[in-house]
Write a protein that holds these residues in place. Structure first.
Motif, PDB file in Angstrom:
ATOM      1  N   ASP A 173       8.602   6.185  -0.782  1.00 56.32           N
ATOM      2  CA  ASP A 173       7.315   5.843  -0.184  1.00 56.32           C
ATOM      3  C   ASP A 173       6.295   5.494  -1.266  1.00 56.32           C
ATOM      4  OD1 ASP A 173       8.433   6.345   2.241  1.00 56.32           O
ATOM      5  OD2 ASP A 173       6.829   7.649   2.969  1.00 56.32           O
ATOM      6  N   ARG A 175       2.072   4.312  -1.753  1.00 55.74           N
ATOM      7  CA  ARG A 175       0.750   4.135  -1.152  1.00 55.74           C
ATOM      8  C   ARG A 175      -0.227   3.676  -2.230  1.00 55.74           C
ATOM      9  NH1 ARG A 175      -3.345   7.679  -1.128  1.00 55.74           N
ATOM     10  NH2 ARG A 175      -1.929   9.388  -1.680  1.00 55.74           N
ATOM     11  N   ASP A 206       0.795   1.074   8.602  1.00 49.63           N
ATOM     12  CA  ASP A 206       0.456   2.431   9.020  1.00 49.63           C
ATOM     13  C   ASP A 206       0.137   2.406  10.518  1.00 49.63           C
ATOM     14  OD1 ASP A 206      -0.126   5.087   9.037  1.00 49.63           O
ATOM     15  OD2 ASP A 206      -1.985   4.940   7.876  1.00 49.63           O
ATOM     16  N   LEU A 208       4.413   2.883   9.838  1.00 47.65           N
ATOM     17  CA  LEU A 208       5.398   2.037   9.192  1.00 47.65           C
ATOM     18  C   LEU A 208       6.220   1.274  10.220  1.00 47.65           C
ATOM     19  CD1 LEU A 208       6.599   4.593   6.486  1.00 47.65           C
ATOM     20  CD2 LEU A 208       5.371   2.463   6.036  1.00 47.65           C
ATOM     21  N   GLU A 238      -2.664  -3.929   4.418  1.00 42.45           N
ATOM     22  CA  GLU A 238      -1.704  -2.831   4.429  1.00 42.45           C
ATOM     23  C   GLU A 238      -1.641  -2.194   3.047  1.00 42.45           C
ATOM     24  OE1 GLU A 238      -0.796  -2.027   7.159  1.00 42.45           O
ATOM     25  OE2 GLU A 238      -0.692  -3.772   8.455  1.00 42.45           O
ATOM     26  N   ASN A 239      -1.566  -0.865   3.019  1.00 38.02           N
ATOM     27  CA  ASN A 239      -1.500  -0.198   1.719  1.00 38.02           C
ATOM     28  C   ASN A 239      -0.359   0.813   1.631  1.00 38.02           C
ATOM     29  OD1 ASN A 239      -2.510   1.807   3.411  1.00 38.02           O
ATOM     30  ND2 ASN A 239      -3.849   2.652   1.820  1.00 38.02           N
ATOM     31  N   ARG A 240       0.549   0.786   2.616  1.00 40.84           N
ATOM     32  CA  ARG A 240       1.689   1.706   2.599  1.00 40.84           C
ATOM     33  C   ARG A 240       2.986   0.931   2.757  1.00 40.84           C
ATOM     34  NH1 ARG A 240       2.049   6.153   6.760  1.00 40.84           N
ATOM     35  NH2 ARG A 240       3.901   6.530   5.478  1.00 40.84           N
ATOM     36  N   ARG A 242       7.580   1.659   2.576  1.00 49.41           N
ATOM     37  CA  ARG A 242       8.720   2.561   2.391  1.00 49.41           C
ATOM     38  C   ARG A 242       9.961   1.728   2.107  1.00 49.41           C
ATOM     39  NH1 ARG A 242      10.010   7.177   6.690  1.00 49.41           N
ATOM     40  NH2 ARG A 242       8.316   8.117   5.481  1.00 49.41           N
ATOM     41  N   ALA A 277       2.296  10.482  -1.373  1.00 52.61           N
ATOM     42  CA  ALA A 277       2.212   9.131  -0.831  1.00 52.61           C
ATOM     43  C   ALA A 277       2.349   9.097   0.680  1.00 52.61           C
ATOM     44  CB  ALA A 277       3.300   8.244  -1.455  1.00 52.61           C
ATOM     45  N   SER A 278       2.895  10.167   1.275  1.00 52.42           N
ATOM     46  CA  SER A 278       3.152  10.143   2.708  1.00 52.42           C
ATOM     47  C   SER A 278       3.249  11.566   3.241  1.00 52.42           C
ATOM     48  CB  SER A 278       4.458   9.390   2.989  1.00 52.42           C
ATOM     49  OG  SER A 278       4.893   9.574   4.310  1.00 52.42           O
TER      50      SER A 278
END
Length: 402
Positions: A173, A175, A206, A208, A238-240, A242, A277-278
């Protein structure tokens, strides 16, 4: 962001009162780098009411009472130790003797360089003639990552533990957080795995959501891969993300490094820092520990392919590949591969190297140390590992026929 470090070195000899060039002088130069968040890598300490060290500024430290005698109290108003600032500054990078390498250091506001000059001759020495460090603005204020094993996203003790030598599926993950202006974001991610790594799938957003990644957007590397993202990670977007991947861990402790960069930009890559990060993952780390069924095992099973060697020069089974696996090695170990007759007489030394944990191989062409083709028969391939805890060796037969 810190990039490559370039430097040029010349070698000299003092001859009478003159300095003359000495290209073959036994002298060298090495450069190390550390980064920091404040303007000094030194930390000054006083004491609190519980006699515990507390950090103070250099100016405050100069006003405190110096402790000279052993009975001077470690209390408020007295000077404490002076030490390296481990919170605001990174550790030194590995010293590099070759120009053009990129030190593995985190992003920083300040930079410190260390140059080591060594010589084994009294009148000969090395001199650094130039020194250049590449830098570029941050792509994001912070890029945080954590890793976990599929099926065990919240491991006990927040430690990621896997079976050594077994192909394992991980989730990785990432971020990104954005701060000041000028942070352009990124559209590519590099994951560096402890051995060959396989990209499986990508999720972004977010919450995911699985996104399609074309075959041309995944570039395999010797250890790991690069993924070109279908959409840019930037401020207001978007900033995430996986990444699902597979790799094998051989060392006792490995770190799945990551970095982000712009596919078409000229900025430097930015390191992925270990952190939270998650919420779905409970490790806050990028480090993986290897569990081995046999404690202390360093050298795994060896194999030979083909089992029968026919060194006739016809291109069929002219060489035999001897493959072996090293486990639980923190840095490197000395490995020697040799071929013996059944009587114990050495026929050929194939290699003598220092190697990291992982899968390795060496080839035998059916010749002895003098370059002569050996006679038909049964021979023994022996792999020996020398570590601080002793030696481990394994032997396997190889048949030679015509």
């Amino acid at each position: 962001n810190i990039g490559q470090v370039f430097f040029s070195v010349s070698k000299w000899r003092r001859q009478d009162k003159e300095l003359v060039p000495a290209p073959q002088a036994p002298a060298s130069a090495a450069v190390a780098v550390k980064t920091g968040l404040d303007d000094t890598p030194i930390a000054y300490f006083s004491y609190n009411d519980l006699q515990l060290p507390i950090e103070v500024t250099e100016k405050e430290y100069s006003r405190l009472k110096p402790r000279i005698f052993p009975w001077d109290p470690p209390t408020v108003g007295w000077r404490g130790p002076i030490a390296e600032d481990e919170e605001g500054w990174s550790f030194w990078s590995a010293s590099q003797q070759t120009s053009g390498q990129r030190p593995l250091v985190p992003k920083g506001r300040y930079l410190q360089l260390q140059v080591k000059l060594e010589t084994s001759s009294l009148w000969e020495f090395a001199r650094v003639d130039s020194l250049e460090v590449q830098i570029s603005p941050l792509l994001a204020e912070q890029v945080v990552g954590e890793v976990a094993v599929v099926g065990e996203l919240q491991p006990s003790g927040r430690r990621v533990q896997v079976e050594a030598g077994k192909l394992t599926e991980f989730v990785y993950d990432v971020r990104a957080e954005f701060g000041g202006a000028g942070q352009a974001g990124f559209d590519a991610v590099r994951v560096v795995t402890p051995s060959a790594g396989q990209f499986l799938s990508l999720e972004m957003g977010d919450p995911l959501i699985a996104v399609e990644v074309g075959s041309d957007d995944v570039v395999p590397e010797e250890k790991g891969f690069v993924v070109y993202l279908p959409q840019r990670v930037e401020r207001g977007g978007e900033n995430r993300l996986r990444i699902h991947l597979e790799t094998t861990v051989y060392g006792a402790s490995e770190r799945l490094r990551g970095e982000v960069f712009e596919r078409a930009g000229d900025t430097l890559p930015q390191e992925v820092e270990a952190g939270d990060a998650s919420e779905a993952l409970g490790t806050n780390d990028l480090r993986v520990l290897a569990l081995e069924a046999s404690p202390g095992l360093i050298l795994g099973d060896i194999s030979v392919d083909p089992a029968v060697l026919t060194p006739q020069g016809d291109g069929v089974n002219d060489e035999a590949e001897i493959e072996y696996v090293l486990f639980q090695i923190l840095e490197k170990a000395e490995v020697e591969v040799k071929v013996f007759k059944l009587s114990g007489e050495r026929v050929r030394r194939l290699s003598l190297h220092t190697q990291e944990a992982g899968r390795h191989s060496v080839c035998w062409d059916g010749r002895d140390d003098r370059g002569q083709v050996v006679t038909p028969g049964i021979y023994l391939a022996r792999v020996e590992v020398n570590t601080d805890t002793g030696k481990q060796a394994r032997t396997l037969p190889i048949a030679v026929a015509y």
